[in-house]
Scaffold this active site. Structure first.
Site, short mmCIF file in Angstrom:
data_model
loop_
_atom_site.label_atom_id
_atom_site.label_comp_id
_atom_site.label_asym_id
_atom_site.label_seq_id
_atom_site.Cartn_x
_atom_site.Cartn_y
_atom_site.Cartn_z
N LYS A 1 -73.73 17.61 63.83
CA LYS A 1 -73.62 16.17 64.09
C LYS A 1 -72.42 15.87 65.00
O LYS A 1 -72.54 15.16 65.98
CB LYS A 1 -73.45 15.40 62.77
CG LYS A 1 -74.59 15.59 61.79
CD LYS A 1 -74.38 14.81 60.50
CE LYS A 1 -73.22 15.26 59.65
NZ LYS A 1 -73.33 16.63 59.09
N ARG B 1 -74.13 7.91 53.92
CA ARG B 1 -74.21 9.18 53.21
C ARG B 1 -75.09 9.07 51.97
O ARG B 1 -75.36 10.03 51.29
CB ARG B 1 -72.82 9.49 52.75
CG ARG B 1 -72.10 10.75 53.03
CD ARG B 1 -72.50 11.60 54.12
NE ARG B 1 -71.76 12.82 54.05
CZ ARG B 1 -70.90 13.23 54.99
NH1 ARG B 1 -70.73 12.54 56.07
NH2 ARG B 1 -70.27 14.37 54.84
N ARG C 1 -66.34 27.93 61.60
CA ARG C 1 -65.85 26.77 62.36
C ARG C 1 -64.32 26.75 62.41
O ARG C 1 -63.65 27.01 61.42
CB ARG C 1 -66.33 25.46 61.71
CG ARG C 1 -65.68 24.25 62.37
CD ARG C 1 -66.30 22.95 62.03
NE ARG C 1 -66.40 22.72 60.61
CZ ARG C 1 -67.07 21.71 60.07
NH1 ARG C 1 -67.70 20.87 60.86
NH2 ARG C 1 -67.12 21.54 58.78
N ARG D 1 -70.93 20.71 49.02
CA ARG D 1 -71.35 19.74 50.05
C ARG D 1 -72.86 19.79 50.27
O ARG D 1 -73.50 18.77 50.48
CB ARG D 1 -70.60 20.00 51.35
CG ARG D 1 -69.15 19.52 51.29
CD ARG D 1 -68.27 20.20 52.31
NE ARG D 1 -68.67 19.92 53.67
CZ ARG D 1 -68.31 20.70 54.71
NH1 ARG D 1 -67.57 21.75 54.53
NH2 ARG D 1 -68.71 20.37 55.93
P1 AP5 Z 1 -70.28 20.52 63.61
O1 AP5 Z 1 -70.74 19.85 64.85
O2 AP5 Z 1 -68.84 20.41 63.23
O3 AP5 Z 1 -71.25 20.12 62.40
P2 AP5 Z 1 -71.30 18.77 61.52
O4 AP5 Z 1 -72.73 18.50 61.22
O5 AP5 Z 1 -70.52 17.70 62.19
O6 AP5 Z 1 -70.61 19.32 60.23
P3 AP5 Z 1 -69.55 18.69 59.24
O7 AP5 Z 1 -69.14 19.80 58.32
O8 AP5 Z 1 -68.42 18.01 59.98
O9 AP5 Z 1 -70.39 17.66 58.50
P4 AP5 Z 1 -70.08 17.04 57.16
O10 AP5 Z 1 -71.10 15.97 57.13
O11 AP5 Z 1 -70.06 17.97 56.02
O12 AP5 Z 1 -68.55 16.60 57.32
P5 AP5 Z 1 -67.83 15.21 57.59
O13 AP5 Z 1 -66.66 15.47 58.42
O14 AP5 Z 1 -68.79 14.16 58.00
O15 AP5 Z 1 -70.68 22.07 63.75
C1 AP5 Z 1 -70.31 23.01 62.74
C2 AP5 Z 1 -69.97 24.37 63.40
O16 AP5 Z 1 -71.15 24.88 64.03
C3 AP5 Z 1 -68.90 24.31 64.50
O17 AP5 Z 1 -68.15 25.49 64.46
C4 AP5 Z 1 -69.71 24.24 65.81
O18 AP5 Z 1 -68.99 24.80 66.90
C5 AP5 Z 1 -70.93 25.08 65.44
N1 AP5 Z 1 -72.18 24.63 66.08
C6 AP5 Z 1 -72.57 23.36 66.32
N2 AP5 Z 1 -73.79 23.34 66.91
C7 AP5 Z 1 -74.16 24.65 67.02
C8 AP5 Z 1 -75.33 25.30 67.53
N3 AP5 Z 1 -76.34 24.62 68.04
N4 AP5 Z 1 -75.39 26.65 67.48
C9 AP5 Z 1 -74.35 27.37 66.97
N5 AP5 Z 1 -73.22 26.83 66.49
C10 AP5 Z 1 -73.14 25.47 66.49
O19 AP5 Z 1 -67.36 14.81 56.10
C11 AP5 Z 1 -66.37 15.57 55.44
C12 AP5 Z 1 -66.08 14.93 54.09
O20 AP5 Z 1 -65.57 13.60 54.30
C13 AP5 Z 1 -67.26 14.76 53.15
O21 AP5 Z 1 -67.54 15.92 52.40
C14 AP5 Z 1 -66.77 13.59 52.27
O22 AP5 Z 1 -65.84 14.04 51.33
C15 AP5 Z 1 -66.02 12.72 53.27
N6 AP5 Z 1 -66.91 11.71 53.89
C16 AP5 Z 1 -67.23 11.59 55.21
N7 AP5 Z 1 -68.07 10.55 55.41
C17 AP5 Z 1 -68.29 10.01 54.18
C18 AP5 Z 1 -69.07 8.92 53.74
N8 AP5 Z 1 -69.83 8.20 54.59
N9 AP5 Z 1 -69.06 8.64 52.42
C19 AP5 Z 1 -68.33 9.35 51.53
N10 AP5 Z 1 -67.56 10.41 51.90
C20 AP5 Z 1 -67.55 10.72 53.21
#
Ligand code: AP5
Length: 213
Positions: A13, A88, A127, A168
């Site tokens: 994402k 979420r 990552r 997660r």
């Molecule tokens: P990346 O692009 O970073 O993936 P992502 O989907 O953004 O993953 P996240 O782990 O950031 O998502 P998340 O939803 O768990 O975390 P968030 O920060 O929102 O890619 C991942 C890796 O893969 C990277 O190394 C990249 O280089 C690689 N990659 C990407 N595309 C690729 C491809 N095509 N091929 C190969 N490699 C690839 O949330 C974190 C925490 O915040 C949550 O757990 C929660 O505690 C809190 N939080 C956030 N939003 C909320 C909400 N709305 N409500 C409540 N809590 C929340």
């Protein structure tokens, strides 16, 4: 244009939102990044959410909505935005609908990135994020411990440990996945296969949005 990017942790994402933000000229709003900034800046909110996020659980809905609502009301979002990580759960989706109704805006599309569990684990375990500029990369594409953009130090996110990733993924299955049906019923859902190179996936997302570059 208001677009939501959804998908399990590690589905790409953030990676896609960064590229699309530049291509479409829309701000990338990541609630995860907003919350991590609060932690880095040691704000009271940051202290409140640090432990929850480290464990891989969701931060309370009202806390996330408060910081997001401020952003959505800012001038930079007047022409639209790409939402990454929000909503979420169904309660957050309803809160977003209510917030948008007040400004007579609506969500135009919800892009759902589909990826296998094995690939999620591979991506998240490798990552790395730059401490200085926030660039996200993967150990398989970086030879050194320095950011290719600014030279800053690359670190592993606290919630990318195998225990937190498992939590997660469980949280995603129970709380976030029901949003697929929520947005399908509203005819907003665009399923996109998120296996392949980031460039291939960007083209698929643009095509799903009816755009091409
Ligand atoms: P990346 O692009 O970073 O993936 P992502 O989907 O953004 O993953 P996240 O782990 O950031 O998502 P998340 O939803 O768990 O975390 P968030 O920060 O929102 O890619 C991942 C890796 O893969 C990277 O190394 C990249 O280089 C690689 N990659 C990407 N595309 C690729 C491809 N095509 N091929 C190969 N490699 C690839 O949330 C974190 C925490 O915040 C949550 O757990 C929660 O505690 C809190 N939080 C956030 N939003 C909320 C909400 N709305 N409500 C409540 N809590 C929340």
């Amino acid at each position: 244009m208001q677009v939501i990017l959804m998908g399990p942790p590690g589905s790409g994402k953030g990676t896609q939102a960064d590229v699309l933000s530049k291509k479409l000229g829309l701000p990338h709003l990541s609630t995860g990044n907003m919350l991590r900034r609060e932690i880095a800046e040691k704000t009271p909110l940051g202290f409140k959410v640090e432990e929850i996020m480290g464990k891989g659980l969701l931060v309370p809905d009202d806390v996330v909505l408060e910081i997001l609502a401020k952003k959505l009301a800012s001038p930079e979002c007047s022409q639209g935005y790409l939402l990454d990580g929000f909503p979420r759960n169904v309660a957050q989706a309803e809160m977003l609908d209510a917030l948008l109704a007040k400004t007579r805006k609506k969500i135009d599309a919800v892009v759902n990135l589909e990826v296998t569990r094995d690939e999620v684990v591979r991506r998240l375990s490798g990552r790395r994020t730059c401490m200085a500029c926030g660039t996200v990369t993967h150990v398989s594409t970086t030879a050194s411990n320095a950011c290719f953009k600014c030279g800053g130090q690359l670190i592993q996110r606290q919630d990318d440990s195998i225990e937190s990733v498992t939590t997660r993924l469980d949280v995603y299955e129970k709380q976030t996945k029901p949003l697929i049906q929520y947005y399908a019923q509203r005819k907003l859902l665009k399923n996109v296969t998120a296996m392949g190179t980031p460039q291939e996936i960007t083209l698929r997302v643009l095509s799903a949005l009816g755009l091409s570059f």
